[in-house]
Structures are given as structure tokens and as C-alpha cells.
Write an enzyme that holds these catalytic residues in place. Structure first.
Site, PDB file in Angstrom:
ATOM      1  N   HIS A   1       0.839  -1.185   0.000  1.00 15.87           N
ATOM      2  CA  HIS A   1       0.000   0.000   0.000  1.00 15.87           C
ATOM      3  C   HIS A   1       0.881   1.245   0.000  1.00 15.87           C
ATOM      4  O   HIS A   1       1.808   1.358   0.808  1.00 15.87           O
ATOM      5  CB  HIS A   1      -0.910   0.025   1.232  1.00 15.87           C
ATOM      6  CG  HIS A   1      -2.045  -0.952   1.164  1.00 15.87           C
ATOM      7  ND1 HIS A   1      -3.126  -0.914   2.030  1.00 15.87           N
ATOM      8  CD2 HIS A   1      -2.285  -1.992   0.320  1.00 15.87           C
ATOM      9  CE1 HIS A   1      -3.971  -1.882   1.720  1.00 15.87           C
ATOM     10  NE2 HIS A   1      -3.468  -2.560   0.702  1.00 15.87           N
TER      11      HIS A   1
ATOM     12  N   TYR B   1      -9.335   5.431   7.291  1.00 13.64           N
ATOM     13  CA  TYR B   1      -9.525   5.848   8.682  1.00 13.64           C
ATOM     14  C   TYR B   1     -10.606   6.919   8.686  1.00 13.64           C
ATOM     15  O   TYR B   1     -10.408   8.006   8.135  1.00 13.64           O
ATOM     16  CB  TYR B   1      -8.237   6.402   9.268  1.00 13.64           C
ATOM     17  CG  TYR B   1      -7.149   5.387   9.508  1.00 13.64           C
ATOM     18  CD1 TYR B   1      -6.878   4.934  10.794  1.00 13.64           C
ATOM     19  CD2 TYR B   1      -6.383   4.888   8.464  1.00 13.64           C
ATOM     20  CE1 TYR B   1      -5.878   4.014  11.039  1.00 13.64           C
ATOM     21  CE2 TYR B   1      -5.372   3.956   8.691  1.00 13.64           C
ATOM     22  CZ  TYR B   1      -5.129   3.523   9.986  1.00 13.64           C
ATOM     23  OH  TYR B   1      -4.135   2.611  10.210  1.00 13.64           O
TER      24      TYR B   1
ATOM     25  N   PRO C   1      -3.798   0.311  18.477  1.00 19.63           N
ATOM     26  CA  PRO C   1      -3.610  -0.226  17.127  1.00 19.63           C
ATOM     27  C   PRO C   1      -3.817   0.795  16.011  1.00 19.63           C
ATOM     28  O   PRO C   1      -3.620   0.453  14.843  1.00 19.63           O
ATOM     29  CB  PRO C   1      -4.660  -1.329  17.054  1.00 19.63           C
ATOM     30  CG  PRO C   1      -5.744  -0.878  17.981  1.00 19.63           C
ATOM     31  CD  PRO C   1      -5.036  -0.182  19.103  1.00 19.63           C
TER      32      PRO C   1
ATOM     33  N   LYS D   1       1.394  -0.312  14.749  1.00 19.19           N
ATOM     34  CA  LYS D   1       2.798  -0.297  15.138  1.00 19.19           C
ATOM     35  C   LYS D   1       3.252  -1.457  16.017  1.00 19.19           C
ATOM     36  O   LYS D   1       4.455  -1.655  16.198  1.00 19.19           O
ATOM     37  CB  LYS D   1       3.100   1.014  15.893  1.00 19.19           C
ATOM     38  CG  LYS D   1       3.013   2.254  15.032  1.00 19.19           C
ATOM     39  CD  LYS D   1       4.008   2.183  13.893  1.00 19.19           C
ATOM     40  CE  LYS D   1       3.895   3.345  12.954  1.00 19.19           C
ATOM     41  NZ  LYS D   1       4.724   3.171  11.754  1.00 19.19           N
TER      42      LYS D   1
ATOM     43  N   TYR E   1       3.978   6.595   9.628  1.00 19.87           N
ATOM     44  CA  TYR E   1       3.223   5.404   9.287  1.00 19.87           C
ATOM     45  C   TYR E   1       4.104   4.356   8.594  1.00 19.87           C
ATOM     46  O   TYR E   1       4.046   3.160   8.924  1.00 19.87           O
ATOM     47  CB  TYR E   1       2.040   5.765   8.377  1.00 19.87           C
ATOM     48  CG  TYR E   1       0.919   4.759   8.420  1.00 19.87           C
ATOM     49  CD1 TYR E   1      -0.197   4.957   9.244  1.00 19.87           C
ATOM     50  CD2 TYR E   1       0.946   3.607   7.642  1.00 19.87           C
ATOM     51  CE1 TYR E   1      -1.241   4.041   9.282  1.00 19.87           C
ATOM     52  CE2 TYR E   1      -0.087   2.685   7.674  1.00 19.87           C
ATOM     53  CZ  TYR E   1      -1.160   2.910   8.500  1.00 19.87           C
ATOM     54  OH  TYR E   1      -2.184   1.982   8.534  1.00 19.87           O
TER      55      TYR E   1
END
Length: 396
Positions: A75, A206, A297, A301, A389
Site C-alpha cells: 500500500h 480511517y 492499534p 505499530k 506510518y
């Protein structure tokens, strides 16, 4: 009582323990891994799996990447949804081509176990009553009962506590005089489902909504993993399949997004906690992964942080055995803590920005929307999310 001798005794056969054993083997260092679950249980526990670029690179570089590269879903961004619209964070444009790979944790464990056994690694599954003795001395040992009910003893030079958030090894670091625990409990939880359905999006979504947070994720082309923010005291019994899909549609659907329904085959509620223990070592005992820290979560990570721990720890152990020098071992906690606290901040920030907080009024939600708008409009804000990220490079 039968006795075995090795250089490093590792308690815990999760990502931290197995990766540490693998890295030590590549450096010519012997280890024994003690795991309370059976191999079937370890490989069958379905867990999240978004791998940082660092984790992917380490797996590929150390011979664990064949199936990952073949089956993992790379991704190059995520979408933040608020106000009914999506805003893409383009990792590849903001981090010089770095990415994340969706590859479930249990698949990582399968790869690690297969490789360790192929390399002649010693993994003891189904053990019980593992106890560390003499970790403050030069001759620590671990006693345990093997899967056949026989009492065993493992003599070693160093002990690695990789036994997860329900750790027993952490308790060996005296809390009142040596260890400090930093803990935060969040006022929300995630209701998670696994469903047989086509992907709803090419990348993770998200979503911040006035009814609460939602995450649209994936596991494989045919299995999807989605989450809804719920009260920590909620129960899976309160959520029918229809209610789950209705709520996901309400929180996510809109311009450029529509959830695709399917057959739900797993439901669970995941509590939110942040935890760090300092120091992560005592004598010849060294903690890694969830035994030393847990993160919410939201930032994906947990496993990546465990891998970063053992990358550093393996280098320090190699230096000790090759040079008879404890300098890098003694510096282990100080070396890994900066990354751990940066990761804690990122996970806390993402969580606080995306979830509806129960003690806040409409002002709190409007503030979140303003923060999300500021972050997504700004190149600096998008870069901050992207860099954290995909993960900063592993540095030792």
C-alpha cells in the site's frame, strides 16, 4: 531434570522471540525458544498485519521475504475520511517511495517458524511453568515443563523476555526500586470483524464520524478486517451482522467510498491501552515487544515495534558474544526507548484525532475536524503522518 545449554534463552514464540532467534542464528549465536502455545495455536491466531517498510526490508534481507513479496499487499497510502469526504496521504510521494505491506501477523509467524526449523532452530512448543532463575548472575537459567510433562532446565548466558503483554518476565524487574510502568487506558475500544467480502478500498480508510471512528482494512483479496469504535464495556452479543454493516455504512459511505458487505465469521472487542516499562532490562534479562510496551492499534505499530526492539537487541548480543563486551547490552534500553516513545506519541495522536471522546461535547468533535483539515491540507502535516506510518529506518 534434563539440562540443555544454549547462549540465549528466549521466553515467547511470537514475532519478537522468533525474529530474535532468527537474527541470532544468522550471527552464529545459539538460542532456544520456549512457547506456551502449540504450533497450531501460534500459527492459527489471526492478528493484524501492516508491516512498515523497515520490517519488510529486514524480512527480505534475512531470507524471510519470498512469500511476503508474493502474497503481501503493498500500500502506498491511506485515506483519512471526515466530513463525508476522503483525503489521501500519499506515502510514496512524501517519503521517497516508501510503503507499507498488508501481511497478517500469523503469516509472519508461519514464515519465521518454517525458517527456524529448516535452519535447525530449537523451538519448544507447548511448554508450561517457565521460570527464570539467577538473571542477576552470570549463570542464569530457565526451568520449565515440556509438552510431554517432563521437567527441563535450560542454562544460558542471556535471557530474552518476549512473552507478550501478559508477561511474567517483566515482573522479574523490581517495580518499587528499579522498574517504572507508564500506563494509559483509553475511554473507547474497537469492535473488530473478519468478513468474507471483496475489498471496499484499495487502501486503508480511517474515518472520523460523529457516531465514532471506523477503520476499513483488508487481510486478503477475499477476507476483510473492519473496526468500529465502541464503548469499552460493550459486548459482541449486542451486535448483529446487520447492525454492524449498517453502522459501517453510516460512518464511512459517502463521496468516493462505499462499504461492500459479506459474511462475517469473526467478531471481537479490542481494548485500547498504551504502556511502556522502563528500564527494559535487569542483569542478564532483556525485554522486547509487548512484554515491554503496547500501543493502540490506530497506527499499526505493535509488531513493527517488536521487530525494531530485537533488531537492536540481536546486535547488542552479537557484540557481547564476539567481543566479551557488555557496552551495547547495557545501552539497550537507552537505544530503543526514543523510537518507542515516538511511536507511542504517533499512536496516541492518531487515536485522539480520529476517535469520538465520550467526555467531550460538540466542541471536541469540531476541533478534531479542524485538526484533520489542517493536517491534510498541509504538505508538512501529510508528511508527518506518512513518515511515521511507513516507519523511520532501523538505526543501530
Amino acid at each position: 531434570m534434563a539440562t540443555t545449554r544454549t547462549q540465549v534463552g528466549i521466553i515467547g514464540g511470537g514475532p519478537a522471540g522468533l525474529m530474535l532467534s532468527h537474527l541470532l542464528h544468522l550471527q552464529g549465536i545459539d538460542s532456544v525458544v520456549l512457547e506456551s502455545r502449540t504450533r497450531v495455536e501460534v500459527e492459527g491466531t489471526i492478528r493484524a498485519g501492516v508491516l512498515e517498510q523497515n520490517t519488510v526490508d529486514l524480512m527480505v534481507d534475512t531470507g524471510l521475504g519470498d512469500r511476503l513479496k508474493r502474497e503481501g499487499l503493498e500500500h502506498h497510502g491511506i485515506e483519512l475520511r471526515f466530513g463525508g469526504r476522503g483525503h489521501r496521504i500519499a506515502f510514496d510521494e512524501l517519503t521517497d517511495g516508501r510503503a507499507v505491506t498488508v501481511y497478517p501477523q500469523h503469516e509472519v509467524l508461519k514464515d519465521l517458524i518454517e525458517r527456524r526449523l529448516a535452519d535447525g532452530g530449537d523451538i519448544r512448543f507447548g511448554v508450561s511453568e517457565a521460570r527464570v532463575h539467577g538473571h542477576e548472575s552470570d549463570t542464569p537459567s530457565i526451568t520449565f515443563v515440556d509438552s510431554d510433562g517432563n521437567e527441563q532446565k535450560l542454562d544460558c548466558a542471556l535471557v530474552a523476555g518476549c512473552d507478550g503483554s501478559r508477561t511474567e518476565t517483566r515482573k522479574l524487574i523490581p517495580e518499587s526500586t528499579v522498574r517504572t510502568d507508564h500506563f494509559r487506558q483509553y475511554p473507547f475500544a474497537w469492535f473488530g470483524i473478519l468478513a468474507e467480502a471483496p475489498p471496499s478500498s484499495d487502501e486503508l480508510i480511517y474515518a472520523n464520524h460523529e457516531r465514532g471512528f471506523a477503520l476499513i482494512s483488508t487481510r486478503t483479496p477475499d477476507v476483510q478486517r473492519h473496526y468500529l469504535q465502541v464503548d469499552p464495556d460493550d459486548s459482541v452479543d449486542n451486535w448483529s451482522d446487520d447492525r454492524i454493516w449498517d453502522e459501517l455504512h453510516l460512518r464511512v459511505d459517502g463521496e468516493g467510498a462505499e462499504i461492500k458487505d459479506g459474511k462475517i465469521f469473526q467478531k471481537s472487542i479490542l481494548q485500547f491501552r498504551s504502556f511502556v516499562c522502563e528500564p527494559m532490562q535487569h542483569g542478564n534479562l532483556f525485554l522486547a515487544g509487548d512484554a515491554a510496551h503496547t500501543v493502540p492499534p490506530t497506527g499499526a505499530k505493535g509488531m513493527n515495534l517488536a521487530i525494531a526492539d530485537v533488531f537492536v537487541l540481536s546486535k547488542a548480543m552479537e557484540h557481547f558474544f564476539v567481543n566479551s563486551d557488555r557496552k551495547l547490552l547495557e545501552a539497550y534500553t537507552a537505544t530503543v526507548l526514543p523510537r518507542i516513545w515516538r511511536t507511542q506519541h504517533f499512536s496516541w495522536w492518531m487515536s485522539s484525532m480520529l476517535h469520538r471522546l465520550p467526555d467531550e461535547s460538540g466542541f471536541g468533535h469540531r476541533r478534531q475536524l479542524a485538526e484533520l483539515d489542517m493536517v491534510t491540507r498541509s504538505v508538512a502535516g501529510r508528511t508527518l503522518i506518512a513518515e511515521n506510518y511507513v516507519g523511520t529506518p532501523l538505526i543501530f
